[in-house]
Design a protein around this motif. Sequence first.
Motif, PDB file in Angstrom:
ATOM      1  N   SER A 171       4.921  58.148   5.972  1.00 49.24           N
ATOM      2  CA  SER A 171       4.380  58.564   4.674  1.00 49.24           C
ATOM      3  C   SER A 171       5.126  57.925   3.515  1.00 49.24           C
ATOM      4  CB  SER A 171       4.456  60.087   4.549  1.00 49.24           C
ATOM      5  OG  SER A 171       5.812  60.530   4.631  1.00 49.24           O
ATOM      6  N   ARG A 172       6.318  57.398   3.793  1.00 44.74           N
ATOM      7  CA  ARG A 172       7.150  56.820   2.740  1.00 44.74           C
ATOM      8  C   ARG A 172       7.036  55.305   2.695  1.00 44.74           C
ATOM      9  NH1 ARG A 172      11.435  59.991   3.747  1.00 44.74           N
ATOM     10  NH2 ARG A 172      12.618  58.470   4.946  1.00 44.74           N
ATOM     11  N   ARG A 173       6.879  54.678   3.845  1.00 44.10           N
ATOM     12  CA  ARG A 173       6.833  53.215   3.896  1.00 44.10           C
ATOM     13  C   ARG A 173       5.769  52.747   4.882  1.00 44.10           C
ATOM     14  NH1 ARG A 173      11.461  50.642   1.724  1.00 44.10           N
ATOM     15  NH2 ARG A 173      13.239  52.044   1.368  1.00 44.10           N
ATOM     16  N   THR A 174       5.033  51.732   4.499  1.00 45.88           N
ATOM     17  CA  THR A 174       4.148  51.058   5.440  1.00 45.88           C
ATOM     18  C   THR A 174       4.981  50.124   6.312  1.00 45.88           C
ATOM     19  OG1 THR A 174       3.728  49.183   3.973  1.00 45.88           O
ATOM     20  CG2 THR A 174       2.269  51.117   3.761  1.00 45.88           C
ATOM     21  N   LEU A 175       4.386  49.648   7.390  1.00 43.58           N
ATOM     22  CA  LEU A 175       5.106  48.725   8.250  1.00 43.58           C
ATOM     23  C   LEU A 175       5.407  47.421   7.512  1.00 43.58           C
ATOM     24  CD1 LEU A 175       6.285  48.185  11.019  1.00 43.58           C
ATOM     25  CD2 LEU A 175       4.029  47.407  11.783  1.00 43.58           C
ATOM     26  N   ASP A 176       4.460  46.959   6.717  1.00 48.44           N
ATOM     27  CA  ASP A 176       4.696  45.733   5.937  1.00 48.44           C
ATOM     28  C   ASP A 176       5.844  45.919   4.960  1.00 48.44           C
ATOM     29  OD1 ASP A 176       2.706  44.378   7.217  1.00 48.44           O
ATOM     30  OD2 ASP A 176       1.162  44.824   5.721  1.00 48.44           O
ATOM     31  N   ASN A 177       5.922  47.097   4.351  1.00 47.36           N
ATOM     32  CA  ASN A 177       7.015  47.369   3.417  1.00 47.36           C
ATOM     33  C   ASN A 177       8.359  47.360   4.136  1.00 47.36           C
ATOM     34  OD1 ASN A 177       8.891  49.685   2.145  1.00 47.36           O
ATOM     35  ND2 ASN A 177       7.744  48.668   0.496  1.00 47.36           N
ATOM     36  N   MET A 178       8.389  47.907   5.337  1.00 47.32           N
ATOM     37  CA  MET A 178       9.640  47.914   6.106  1.00 47.32           C
ATOM     38  C   MET A 178      10.072  46.493   6.457  1.00 47.32           C
ATOM     39  SD  MET A 178       9.241  51.205   8.664  1.00 47.32           S
ATOM     40  CE  MET A 178      10.925  51.054   9.244  1.00 47.32           C
ATOM     41  N   LEU A 179       9.112  45.659   6.862  1.00 53.04           N
ATOM     42  CA  LEU A 179       9.445  44.280   7.195  1.00 53.04           C
ATOM     43  C   LEU A 179       9.919  43.505   5.964  1.00 53.04           C
ATOM     44  CD1 LEU A 179       6.492  43.457   9.625  1.00 53.04           C
ATOM     45  CD2 LEU A 179       8.885  43.850  10.231  1.00 53.04           C
ATOM     46  N   GLU A 180       9.361  43.824   4.820  1.00 54.36           N
ATOM     47  CA  GLU A 180       9.724  43.109   3.593  1.00 54.36           C
ATOM     48  C   GLU A 180      11.041  43.593   3.011  1.00 54.36           C
ATOM     49  OE1 GLU A 180       7.972  42.450  -0.959  1.00 54.36           O
ATOM     50  OE2 GLU A 180       6.739  43.402   0.591  1.00 54.36           O
ATOM     51  N   ARG A 181      11.278  44.896   3.021  1.00 54.94           N
ATOM     52  CA  ARG A 181      12.454  45.458   2.347  1.00 54.94           C
ATOM     53  C   ARG A 181      13.611  45.795   3.289  1.00 54.94           C
ATOM     54  NH1 ARG A 181      11.035  47.539  -2.712  1.00 54.94           N
ATOM     55  NH2 ARG A 181       9.433  46.166  -3.590  1.00 54.94           N
ATOM     56  N   LEU A 182      13.312  46.309   4.463  1.00 53.32           N
ATOM     57  CA  LEU A 182      14.381  46.799   5.343  1.00 53.32           C
ATOM     58  C   LEU A 182      14.871  45.772   6.358  1.00 53.32           C
ATOM     59  CD1 LEU A 182      13.129  50.438   6.058  1.00 53.32           C
ATOM     60  CD2 LEU A 182      14.595  49.600   4.212  1.00 53.32           C
ATOM     61  N   LEU A 183      13.970  44.921   6.834  1.00 51.89           N
ATOM     62  CA  LEU A 183      14.397  43.912   7.804  1.00 51.89           C
ATOM     63  C   LEU A 183      15.477  42.986   7.238  1.00 51.89           C
ATOM     64  CD1 LEU A 183      14.148  42.706  10.606  1.00 51.89           C
ATOM     65  CD2 LEU A 183      12.219  41.315   9.775  1.00 51.89           C
ATOM     66  N   PRO A 184      15.376  42.509   5.986  1.00 52.97           N
ATOM     67  CA  PRO A 184      16.464  41.686   5.434  1.00 52.97           C
ATOM     68  C   PRO A 184      17.808  42.416   5.402  1.00 52.97           C
ATOM     69  CG  PRO A 184      14.489  41.418   4.116  1.00 52.97           C
ATOM     70  CD  PRO A 184      14.216  42.542   5.063  1.00 52.97           C
ATOM     71  N   GLU A 185      17.783  43.725   5.170  1.00 48.48           N
ATOM     72  CA  GLU A 185      19.028  44.497   5.177  1.00 48.48           C
ATOM     73  C   GLU A 185      19.653  44.508   6.578  1.00 48.48           C
ATOM     74  OE1 GLU A 185      20.715  45.819   2.789  1.00 48.48           O
ATOM     75  OE2 GLU A 185      19.314  45.528   1.126  1.00 48.48           O
ATOM     76  N   LEU A 186      18.819  44.674   7.586  1.00 47.71           N
ATOM     77  CA  LEU A 186      19.330  44.643   8.959  1.00 47.71           C
ATOM     78  C   LEU A 186      19.878  43.267   9.313  1.00 47.71           C
ATOM     79  CD1 LEU A 186      16.654  46.679  10.985  1.00 47.71           C
ATOM     80  CD2 LEU A 186      19.004  47.360  10.452  1.00 47.71           C
ATOM     81  N   GLU A 187      19.176  42.224   8.891  1.00 44.83           N
ATOM     82  CA  GLU A 187      19.623  40.870   9.202  1.00 44.83           C
ATOM     83  C   GLU A 187      20.953  40.562   8.518  1.00 44.83           C
ATOM     84  OE1 GLU A 187      18.579  38.849  11.293  1.00 44.83           O
ATOM     85  OE2 GLU A 187      16.556  39.477  11.803  1.00 44.83           O
ATOM     86  N   ARG A 188      21.120  41.002   7.277  1.00 45.19           N
ATOM     87  CA  ARG A 188      22.383  40.795   6.573  1.00 45.19           C
ATOM     88  C   ARG A 188      23.522  41.521   7.286  1.00 45.19           C
ATOM     89  NH1 ARG A 188      22.656  43.234   0.726  1.00 45.19           N
ATOM     90  NH2 ARG A 188      20.832  41.861   0.503  1.00 45.19           N
ATOM     91  N   ALA A 189      23.262  42.764   7.663  1.00 46.22           N
ATOM     92  CA  ALA A 189      24.286  43.533   8.372  1.00 46.22           C
ATOM     93  C   ALA A 189      24.612  42.905   9.730  1.00 46.22           C
ATOM     94  CB  ALA A 189      23.817  44.968   8.562  1.00 46.22           C
TER      95      ALA A 189
END
Length: 308
Positions: A282-300
């Motif tokens: 309800s908070r994030r679409t899958l596309d939003n997660m790939l756009e915003r959260l995946l880069p954070e995981l990759e950086r970490a």
Amino acid sequence: MKFKEPFWESQRKRPNCSHSEVSYNPPMEDMTHKRKRVGTTAVAGRVAAVARAVPQRSKEEKEYVVGLEKGLLIIEAFGISNKPLTLSEAAEITGHSRASARRSLLTLKRLGYVEGDGKLFWLAPRVLRLGHAYLTSTALARTMQPTLEAISERTHESSSFAVLDGTDVVFVARAATRRSLSNGLGLGSRLPAYSSATGRVLLADLPQEEALRRLNRTALTPLTPHTRISIPEILALLDDVRKRGYAVCDEELELGVRSLAVPIREGRGRMIGSMSIVSAASRRTLDNMLERLLPELERARRMTASLL
């Protein structure tokens, strides 16, 4: 008086008599020793034959302590049932006889790992020493914890680090936020590898034959209407994970929950675990997660590789 010539002397004097024609009866004591030697040799041969027929145990098998195995299985049985156990239930879950389960429970009770009232048994707080020993003896959880807290601070989403254990993933480090999902996950929590993003990352790193073997050992249950339970379909997902370098779980574990996961490797490239981030659908679409959260995981992930 003329004495009779001994028999062997007369035979010796015969010109056409060969040695093989001479009949000689050995003393009785010689025959006794001979029978003893024959009997001993026959018994030794039978023993050697039996020894060859019995499979030889390896050094590891000889040093295997079955009693310790039974005790640990009893402890794990409480995690499977998620409630106190009767003697019969403990025996049924572990596959042991009632007598064997009783001995294990009474031993664990005497050591302080189990408590009971005569009918029911339950784990005692002392058993937490086992999990705490793992967390304090490995640097992996201590190294990952600050990274997870930094991710959650920037994204306002919960993040976790897990390792593969058989057909499950086990969470060994976790950072939760105030708006964390009420999914009950904590240190030591387990999820099925086939249906979780973290598990798919870890399965994808295995040789395909080993991944298939673990999937065949798993009860592939549809946890939600979206759960993939076909082995060919799961294997295809693992191929995608190998190509993309990350895994997605879109409401396959729990309705309304999405997650992303990436592999964590040491400096030499060996897989040591998987880092994931979870959000509400309800908070994030899958596309939003790939756009915003995946880069954070990759950086970490890149930062962590330099620390391990």
